[in-house]
Design a protein around this motif. Structure first.
Motif, mmCIF file in Angstrom:
data_model
loop_
_atom_site.group_PDB
_atom_site.id
_atom_site.type_symbol
_atom_site.label_atom_id
_atom_site.label_comp_id
_atom_site.label_asym_id
_atom_site.label_seq_id
_atom_site.Cartn_x
_atom_site.Cartn_y
_atom_site.Cartn_z
ATOM 1 N N TYR A 67 5.686 -70.387 74.421
ATOM 2 C CA TYR A 67 5.272 -69.219 75.191
ATOM 3 C C TYR A 67 4.249 -69.670 76.221
ATOM 4 O O TYR A 67 3.236 -70.271 75.872
ATOM 5 N N GLU A 68 4.519 -69.395 77.499
ATOM 6 C CA GLU A 68 3.631 -69.834 78.570
ATOM 7 C C GLU A 68 2.773 -68.711 79.129
ATOM 8 O O GLU A 68 2.050 -68.917 80.091
ATOM 9 N N GLY A 69 2.828 -67.525 78.560
ATOM 10 C CA GLY A 69 2.078 -66.388 79.074
ATOM 11 C C GLY A 69 0.624 -66.388 78.625
ATOM 12 O O GLY A 69 0.118 -67.342 78.028
ATOM 13 N N GLN A 70 -0.059 -65.275 78.902
ATOM 14 C CA GLN A 70 -1.477 -65.149 78.610
ATOM 15 C C GLN A 70 -1.787 -64.241 77.418
ATOM 16 O O GLN A 70 -2.940 -64.128 77.014
ATOM 17 N N SER A 71 -0.802 -63.593 76.859
ATOM 18 C CA SER A 71 -1.028 -62.629 75.781
ATOM 19 C C SER A 71 -1.480 -63.334 74.494
ATOM 20 O O SER A 71 -0.764 -64.173 73.940
ATOM 21 N N THR A 72 -2.673 -62.960 74.043
ATOM 22 C CA THR A 72 -3.179 -63.553 72.797
ATOM 23 C C THR A 72 -2.396 -63.050 71.590
ATOM 24 O O THR A 72 -2.279 -63.763 70.587
ATOM 25 N N THR A 73 -1.836 -61.849 71.690
ATOM 26 C CA THR A 73 -1.047 -61.301 70.589
ATOM 27 C C THR A 73 0.216 -62.133 70.365
ATOM 28 O O THR A 73 0.542 -62.486 69.230
ATOM 29 N N ILE A 74 0.906 -62.468 71.447
ATOM 30 C CA ILE A 74 2.125 -63.254 71.319
ATOM 31 C C ILE A 74 1.794 -64.669 70.856
ATOM 32 O O ILE A 74 2.527 -65.246 70.046
ATOM 33 N N LYS A 75 0.701 -65.231 71.333
ATOM 34 C CA LYS A 75 0.293 -66.563 70.876
ATOM 35 C C LYS A 75 0.000 -66.551 69.379
ATOM 36 O O LYS A 75 0.375 -67.472 68.653
ATOM 37 N N ARG A 76 -0.660 -65.500 68.907
ATOM 38 C CA ARG A 76 -0.943 -65.372 67.470
ATOM 39 C C ARG A 76 0.348 -65.220 66.677
ATOM 40 O O ARG A 76 0.536 -65.852 65.630
ATOM 41 N N LEU A 77 1.270 -64.420 67.200
ATOM 42 C CA LEU A 77 2.553 -64.233 66.518
ATOM 43 C C LEU A 77 3.365 -65.524 66.480
ATOM 44 O O LEU A 77 4.054 -65.805 65.494
ATOM 45 N N LYS A 78 3.278 -66.342 67.531
ATOM 46 C CA LYS A 78 3.962 -67.643 67.521
ATOM 47 C C LYS A 78 3.370 -68.563 66.456
ATOM 48 O O LYS A 78 4.086 -69.321 65.814
ATOM 49 N N ARG A 79 2.048 -68.507 66.247
ATOM 50 C CA ARG A 79 1.432 -69.306 65.177
ATOM 51 C C ARG A 79 1.896 -68.834 63.806
ATOM 52 O O ARG A 79 2.146 -69.648 62.909
ATOM 53 N N ILE A 80 2.021 -67.519 63.638
ATOM 54 C CA ILE A 80 2.535 -66.988 62.372
ATOM 55 C C ILE A 80 3.989 -67.425 62.173
ATOM 56 O O ILE A 80 4.402 -67.784 61.067
ATOM 57 N N MET A 81 4.754 -67.450 63.253
ATOM 58 C CA MET A 81 6.146 -67.881 63.177
ATOM 59 C C MET A 81 6.236 -69.365 62.798
ATOM 60 O O MET A 81 7.114 -69.762 62.023
ATOM 61 N N THR A 82 5.314 -70.166 63.301
ATOM 62 C CA THR A 82 5.276 -71.578 62.923
ATOM 63 C C THR A 82 4.947 -71.719 61.446
ATOM 64 O O THR A 82 5.509 -72.581 60.754
ATOM 65 N N THR A 83 4.076 -70.862 60.935
ATOM 66 C CA THR A 83 3.774 -70.858 59.504
ATOM 67 C C THR A 83 5.035 -70.511 58.699
ATOM 68 O O THR A 83 5.306 -71.132 57.669
ATOM 69 N N ALA A 84 5.807 -69.559 59.181
ATOM 70 C CA ALA A 84 7.063 -69.205 58.513
ATOM 71 C C ALA A 84 8.024 -70.392 58.521
ATOM 72 O O ALA A 84 8.702 -70.651 57.517
ATOM 73 N N ASP A 85 8.061 -71.130 59.620
ATOM 74 C CA ASP A 85 8.923 -72.318 59.684
ATOM 75 C C ASP A 85 8.491 -73.362 58.662
ATOM 76 O O ASP A 85 9.334 -74.004 58.025
ATOM 77 N N ILE A 86 7.197 -73.545 58.515
ATOM 78 C CA ILE A 86 6.682 -74.487 57.510
ATOM 79 C C ILE A 86 7.101 -74.034 56.118
ATOM 80 O O ILE A 86 7.522 -74.841 55.281
#
Length: 135
Positions: A55-74
């Motif tokens: 994600y290349e945008g500025q939204s902190t919400t989407i960045k946080r959700l991407k980190r949660i998604m990475t946790t799900a991948d782990i």
């Protein structure tokens, strides 16, 4: 969100299908010593493609959700490792007695898979709605 290429999208789909086939066949006791590896390979491919979608945008919400998604991948990959251990019982001899192994490790892949699936569903839904708000 950065779009995946055609090859990456195909690998993403193949990884998801391998995960479903592996988990389903393992749960129904069909060739467990083989399908656990099928699930693990699928989880690795799925996680790799999902992490590569940045994600290349500025939204902190989407960045946080991407980190949660990475946790799900782990958790998906850990679920695969625990599934392999349940089939072959590699870690059984690391414990003092067998009952401790069965209480702590054996068949706990189901719990990891459940947590990963819930996190994945939540983040996919939220990222979709946040991207609609953003555009």
């Amino acid at each position: 969100m950065k779009q995946l290429s055609r090859i990456q999208s195909t690998l993403f789909l193949i990884g998801g299908v391998l995960m479903v086939l592996g988990a389903g066949c393992y749960a129904f006791l069909i060739g467990q010593k083989v399908v656990c590896w099928v699930y693990l390979v699928g989880a690795l491919i799925f996680a790799w493609m999902q992490v590569s979608q940045t994600y290349e945008g500025q939204s902190t919400t989407i960045k946080r959700l991407k980190r949660i998604m990475t946790t799900a991948d782990i958790f998906f990959v850990l679920s695969g490792l625990l599934m392999v251990d349940s089939a072959y019982q590699f870690m059984r001899y690391s414990f003092a007695d067998v009952s401790t192994y069965f209480n702590l490790i054996y068949n706990k892949w189901v719990l990891m898979l459940l947590v990963a699936a819930i996190l994945e569903i939540y983040t996919m839904h939220r990222i979709g709605s946040e991207l609609k708000k953003e555009s």
